[in-house]
Design an enzyme around this catalytic site. Structure first.
Site, PDB file in Angstrom:
ATOM      1  N   LYS A   1      10.916 100.491 -29.232  1.00 45.36           N
ATOM      2  CA  LYS A   1      10.947 100.536 -27.761  1.00 45.36           C
ATOM      3  C   LYS A   1      12.378 100.486 -27.242  1.00 45.36           C
ATOM      4  CE  LYS A   1       8.784  98.186 -23.790  1.00 45.36           C
ATOM      5  NZ  LYS A   1       7.894  97.060 -23.419  1.00 45.36           N
TER       6      LYS A   1
ATOM      7  N   SER B   1       4.317  98.280 -20.410  1.00 44.42           N
ATOM      8  CA  SER B   1       5.565  99.010 -20.458  1.00 44.42           C
ATOM      9  C   SER B   1       5.895  99.607 -21.841  1.00 44.42           C
ATOM     10  CB  SER B   1       6.717  98.079 -20.052  1.00 44.42           C
ATOM     11  OG  SER B   1       6.846  97.005 -20.961  1.00 44.42           O
TER      12      SER B   1
ATOM     13  N   SER C   1       2.242  94.210 -22.099  1.00 41.64           N
ATOM     14  CA  SER C   1       2.876  95.509 -22.341  1.00 41.64           C
ATOM     15  C   SER C   1       2.641  96.052 -23.737  1.00 41.64           C
ATOM     16  CB  SER C   1       4.388  95.400 -22.102  1.00 41.64           C
ATOM     17  OG  SER C   1       4.660  95.113 -20.757  1.00 41.64           O
TER      18      SER C   1
END
Length: 469
Positions: A75, A150, A174
């Site tokens: 990420k 996210s 997330s």
């Protein structure tokens, strides 16, 4: 799209029936072919191949690598030394850290090959994956939909078969909600089980975790075991108990269709969860109706001063100097953060602690809780959240209701695929355990995975493809 599991990929490379370079080349081709998804950003094929060549040399020298040649996406808010890491912000569009997060060090030590960064909303602070650096990540089943956020880039990279595994983060769901929306597994370990940082400061302190994401529970566990364990650089990290249950059917499974919240749920989600409960009952599991008794004042809105004031403290000066560099939705959060006083933030901190105590009390009565990960399927990509859930108009964060409290509770929670809507969109089952019971949560999730596959309720990679039938 590749259906090869992470475990199968590693085994092929370790047995030398394929090289790390070959696996990296396949991932690079898939990422290039599905550039329309915008899941993998800061994508440098040459660097990925160099990393893979280094793994092949280590294998030739006789190293035993538990993640040998595994292509991984990380990420874009987790530091990788020498790579651009933007956390979706124009403020950091040229930021290149000089050191890696501990989990990245462990990934590479274990032989994984980082092939790109997973797209994320600005500062990982939105429930959809879009930002002003790279744009929006699209749902692999329908480009008009968002995968949520996210960790949307990481989840889509796995769901679309670009890579077998990815790393996300989870500060309020997330690392669980995007996997639920795209049909993969997302695991939020106990707080402190995986070292966090070095890296960017978190608006929400003391609850965020690294989140392994893969297409099966077995693959998720493989990734987790390569990363778990304390590190002196993270004072919150701590050793994890190593025990697993004997017969999982003897454990008390708390059935909680709304996790104790008075929240709307789409009918298709409620029906999918009811089918899961029936399948578990038929398999002989000990099921008990159980909702957490959350504090009366506990709502996600009551906790938001922590995030908003945190954003204002970290980025407030830059926002006032260059407001045009900020996502308008994040700018609104920072403005709200400026407006909170100290007592409001303190009350939110105390409420966070009370939530943790409520969860601990619940796990005195049951060993695990199960319920939906999300109350709805994926929604239109241009919206912060769906307009309605369960037929009722809802606020933008209503899709996130079932995940944040388990961050504040510091407990392990995993999302596994749980059926699909009539339109073919995946849904997720959330399994939560007491803090420190991460390996038991993974064990139970693997058992449920097989049961759901047998019952036709598994929405992810067919179980027989990775040898768990």
């Amino acid at each position: 799209m590749s259906s090869r599991s992470a475990a199968a990929t590693v085994e092929m490379v370790r047995r030398r029936s394929a090289s790390a370079v070959e696996m990296a080349e396949q991932a690079i081709r898939r990422i290039t072919d599905r550039a329309d998804l915008n899941a993998v950003v800061d994508f440098d094929p040459e660097e990925g191949l160099r990393r893979a060549q280094a793994v092949d040399r280590r294998l030739a020298d006789g190293e035993a690598l538990p993640l040998a040649g595994l292509p991984v996406v990380v990420k874009d808010n987790i530091w990788v030394a020498g790579r651009r890491v933007t956390q979706g912000s124009l403020l950091f569009r040229d930021f290149v850290p000089d050191r890696s997060a501990v989990v990245v060090e462990r990934l590479e030590r274990a032989g994984a090959v980082i092939v790109g960064m997973g797209n994320t909303p600005e500062f990982a602070c939105k429930g959809q994956t879009t930002n002003r650096v790279y744009g929006a990540t699209r749902h692999p089943a329908d480009p008009a939909l968002t995968p949520g956020g996210s960790s949307g880039g990481s989840a889509v990279a796995v769901a679309a078969g670009l890579v077998p595994a990815a790393i996300g983060t989870d500060g309020g769901g997330s690392g669980r909600r995007p996997p639920a929306h795209v049909g993969v597994v997302g695991f939020k370990p106990s707080f402190g089980a995986l070292p966090y940082g070095p890296g960017f400061p978190e608006p929400f302190t003391g609850i965020a975790t690294i989140a392994p994401i893969a297409r099966t529970v077995t693959d998720t566990e493989l990734l987790f075991e390569a990363l778990v364990g304390p590190d002196l650089r993270d004072p919150d990290s701590a050793p994890l108990a190593g025990d697993r249950a004997g017969d999982a059917r003897a454990l008390r499974i708390g059935v909680s269709p709304r996790f104790g919240f008075n929240a709307p749920v789409d009918d298709v989600v409620a029906a999918a969860f009811a089918a899961v409960v029936d399948a578990l009952d038929g398999a002989g599991y000990r099921l008990i109706d159980q909702d957490p008794a959350w504090p009366a004042a506990a709502t996600e809105e009551a906790l938001m001063p922590l995030q908003h004031a945190g954003l204002a403290a970290i980025h407030g000066a830059a926002f006032r100097a260059t407001p045009d560099l900020f996502d308008p939705d994040v700018a609104a959060q920072i403005e709200r953060g400026f407006a909170y006083d100290g007592p409001a933030v303190a009350r939110a901190r105390w409420l966070s602690h009370d939530i943790a105590r409520a969860a601990a009390a619940c796990f005195g009565d049951v060993d695990f809780l199960i319920g939906p990960t999300v109350p709805c399927a994926a929604w239109a990509i241009e919206r912060l959240g769906p307009e309605t859930i369960g037929g009722a108009p809802v606020a933008p964060r209503a899709h996130a209701v079932f995940t944040p409290f388990f961050n504040h509770a510091l407990t392990p929670a995993i999302s596994i695929p749980m059926g699909r809507t009539p339109a073919g969109l995946p849904l997720g089952l959330q399994i939560v355990g007491a803090r420190g019971q991460d390996r038991r949560v993974l064990q139970v999730a693997a058992a449920f995975e097989r049961i759901l596959a047998d019952a036709g309720l598994w929405a992810g990679l067919p179980v027989e493809e990775h040898g768990r039938a």
